[in-house]
Design a protein around this motif. Structure first.
Motif, PDB file in Angstrom:
ATOM      1  N   ASP A 181       0.922  -1.281   0.101  1.00 53.51           N
ATOM      2  CA  ASP A 181      -0.131   0.164   0.062  1.00 53.51           C
ATOM      3  C   ASP A 181       0.970   1.032  -0.029  1.00 53.51           C
ATOM      4  O   ASP A 181       0.644   2.384  -0.602  1.00 53.51           O
ATOM      5  CB  ASP A 181      -0.908   0.076   1.133  1.00 53.51           C
ATOM      6  N   LEU A 182       2.067   1.266   0.599  1.00 54.16           N
ATOM      7  CA  LEU A 182       2.913   2.379   0.577  1.00 54.16           C
ATOM      8  C   LEU A 182       3.476   2.665  -0.609  1.00 54.16           C
ATOM      9  O   LEU A 182       3.736   3.797  -1.234  1.00 54.16           O
ATOM     10  CB  LEU A 182       3.977   2.376   1.706  1.00 54.16           C
ATOM     11  N   LEU A 183       3.720   1.456  -1.483  1.00 56.17           N
ATOM     12  CA  LEU A 183       4.421   1.662  -2.723  1.00 56.17           C
ATOM     13  C   LEU A 183       3.134   2.441  -3.623  1.00 56.17           C
ATOM     14  O   LEU A 183       3.768   3.280  -4.341  1.00 56.17           O
ATOM     15  CB  LEU A 183       4.829   0.236  -3.357  1.00 56.17           C
ATOM     16  N   GLU A 184       2.203   2.053  -3.681  1.00 54.97           N
ATOM     17  CA  GLU A 184       1.007   2.430  -4.344  1.00 54.97           C
ATOM     18  C   GLU A 184       0.809   3.815  -3.965  1.00 54.97           C
ATOM     19  O   GLU A 184       0.641   4.885  -4.970  1.00 54.97           O
ATOM     20  CB  GLU A 184      -0.310   1.595  -4.213  1.00 54.97           C
ATOM     21  N   LEU A 308       8.606   1.304  -8.957  1.00 59.96           N
ATOM     22  CA  LEU A 308       7.401   2.469  -9.699  1.00 59.96           C
ATOM     23  C   LEU A 308       7.570   1.809 -11.242  1.00 59.96           C
ATOM     24  O   LEU A 308       6.639   1.957 -11.974  1.00 59.96           O
ATOM     25  CB  LEU A 308       7.834   3.743  -9.461  1.00 59.96           C
ATOM     26  N   ARG A 309       8.917   1.842 -11.627  1.00 58.80           N
ATOM     27  CA  ARG A 309       8.990   1.576 -13.054  1.00 58.80           C
ATOM     28  C   ARG A 309       8.593   0.502 -13.612  1.00 58.80           C
ATOM     29  O   ARG A 309       7.909   0.335 -14.355  1.00 58.80           O
ATOM     30  CB  ARG A 309      10.529   1.344 -13.664  1.00 58.80           C
ATOM     31  N   ALA A 310       8.406  -0.717 -12.657  1.00 58.22           N
ATOM     32  CA  ALA A 310       7.789  -1.935 -12.760  1.00 58.22           C
ATOM     33  C   ALA A 310       6.275  -1.945 -12.807  1.00 58.22           C
ATOM     34  O   ALA A 310       5.627  -2.582 -13.589  1.00 58.22           O
ATOM     35  CB  ALA A 310       8.243  -3.031 -11.767  1.00 58.22           C
ATOM     36  N   GLN A 314       6.574   5.703 -16.363  1.00 54.80           N
ATOM     37  CA  GLN A 314       7.762   5.747 -17.314  1.00 54.80           C
ATOM     38  C   GLN A 314       8.717   7.012 -16.916  1.00 54.80           C
ATOM     39  O   GLN A 314       8.322   7.997 -16.266  1.00 54.80           O
ATOM     40  CB  GLN A 314       7.128   6.130 -18.655  1.00 54.80           C
ATOM     41  N   PHE A 315       9.947   6.651 -17.068  1.00 56.39           N
ATOM     42  CA  PHE A 315      10.893   7.607 -16.852  1.00 56.39           C
ATOM     43  C   PHE A 315      11.963   7.768 -18.130  1.00 56.39           C
ATOM     44  O   PHE A 315      12.227   6.937 -18.937  1.00 56.39           O
ATOM     45  CB  PHE A 315      11.981   7.469 -15.718  1.00 56.39           C
ATOM     46  N   GLN A 316      12.507   9.052 -18.310  1.00 56.70           N
ATOM     47  CA  GLN A 316      13.260   9.083 -19.619  1.00 56.70           C
ATOM     48  C   GLN A 316      14.484   8.518 -19.419  1.00 56.70           C
ATOM     49  O   GLN A 316      14.938   7.810 -20.459  1.00 56.70           O
ATOM     50  CB  GLN A 316      13.431  10.710 -19.928  1.00 56.70           C
ATOM     51  N   LYS A 317      15.142   8.317 -18.474  1.00 64.43           N
ATOM     52  CA  LYS A 317      16.504   7.594 -18.265  1.00 64.43           C
ATOM     53  C   LYS A 317      16.173   6.681 -17.267  1.00 64.43           C
ATOM     54  O   LYS A 317      15.822   6.637 -16.195  1.00 64.43           O
ATOM     55  CB  LYS A 317      17.571   8.820 -17.766  1.00 64.43           C
TER      56      LYS A 317
END
Length: 342
Positions: A181-184, A308-310, A314-317
């Motif tokens: 829940d903390l991750l979300e 978060l990427r998983a 999305q992140f640029q780098k």
């Protein structure tokens, strides 16, 4: 007179026993045990802790500030309608996603709070916090004698030590249960922070534009009577005033913006200078808020970046870890990242 007294270092570090805690907290338990108290507590939490408006308020404040700056630009000399129209932000494009993010943040906050409310280790920690605040309030009583104050300080010290020990042991273990829940929650907080950052960037651009327009107006006004004698300036202003009022209805004289003498002209210059200084202060505040948001974003990213990427954010780098080694070459730099912004 006893406010500055502290516990001697040689006293033993004792903890608050369960029996002592139960006796000390009995008054609060009696107050919170009624149905009316429970309903009031629920209403207070929904209105003050888990209301979506609580999480939307920063975006609302910054967006409202943007419109205030636009209003200042409308009043400023020389601003065109086309230029202003391009700078007016569409409200729904900012508030609608902010409301969505705030609703998810409030839902997760409430979900985590429900877990804490039903967990015995968190319940014990909550009660300890309430008891500590009670002791701290009692310490402010100036009618306490030395013995009473000594006993109160000892109780407060025991309660704080018990809370610290409890947080380091049982509460830390219990926190693992709501880690997903903390991750979300971190994901939605990051999205809300990015949205607020865009609004702050917009406000910064508007403030810079307003400051530039105000500076140009100040320069134009200041150049009118540069190196001119006060008597000549007053005569010119009087003639200008006569030209603007000639032919108007005598019974209802209009409020003219043309200064009547050099003192009024100086007042207009000072007002324009004050407006520029106000824009400068608001710019500093805006940039400070931006720096805080970026620090918060960095903390979220460094803690939950890979997770978060998983989850599709999305992140640029990609994340770069710090390299180390003994080979020759330039000193390795810390890992950096950029978040996609529009």
């Amino acid at each position: 007179m006893w406010k500055g007294w502290t516990m001697p270092e040689y006293l033993p570090q004792s903890f608050l026993l369960r029996e002592d805690f139960s006796r000390a907290y009995a008054v609060f338990e009696q107050l919170l045990s009624t149905r009316k108290a429970r309903e009031c507590l629920k209403n207070a939490e929904e209105s003050l802790a888990f209301d979506i408006e609580l999480f939307m308020q920063p975006v609302r404040e910054d967006l409202a500030e943007c419109f205030e700056v636009i209003a200042g630009l409308i009043r400023e000399r020389g601003t065109s309608g086309d230029e202003l129209q391009k700078r007016i932000p569409p409200v729904s494009s900012w508030l609608s996603p902010a409301e969505k993010h705030a609703r998810e943040i409030a839902r997760l906050e409430k979900q985590i709070a429900e877990f804490k409310r039903n967990h015995p280790d968190f319940i014990f920690a909550f009660k300890l916090q309430v008891l500590i605040r009670k002791y701290e309030e009692q310490q402010k009583d100036e009618n306490l004698d030395a013995v009473e104050y000594d006993q109160l300080v000892q109780k407060l010290d025991q309660a704080k030590r018990t809370l610290s020990h409890h947080m380091q042991t049982k509460v830390r273990i219990a926190q693992k249960a709501y880690a997903p829940d903390l991750l979300e929650l971190a994901q939605w907080q990051l999205k809300q922070a990015l949205l607020q950052e865009k609004v702050l960037r917009l406000k910064e651009d508007l403030l810079l534009a307003a400051q530039s327009h105000a500076q140009n107006t100040l320069n134009q006004l200041a150049a009118i009577f540069e190196n001119v004698e006060p008597e000549l300036a007053d005569a010119i202003l009087a003639q200008t005033q006569s030209l603007t009022t000639l032919g108007t209805v005598p019974d209802i004289p209009p409020e003219s913006a043309v200064p009547r003498n050099l003192d009024e002209f100086r007042q207009a210059l000072n007002a324009q200078k004050a407006r520029i200084e106000a824009y400068e202060e608001r710019l500093k505040t805006c940039r400070a808020e931006l720096e805080k948001l970026i620090e918060f974003e960095n903390a979220i990213f460094n803690t939950y970046g890979e997770q978060l990427r998983a989850r599709g954010l999305q992140f640029q780098k990609p994340i770069k870890v710090t390299k180390s080694g003994t080979g020759k070459g330039p000193k390795p730099k810390e890992g950096t990242r950029m978040v996609f912004r529009r």
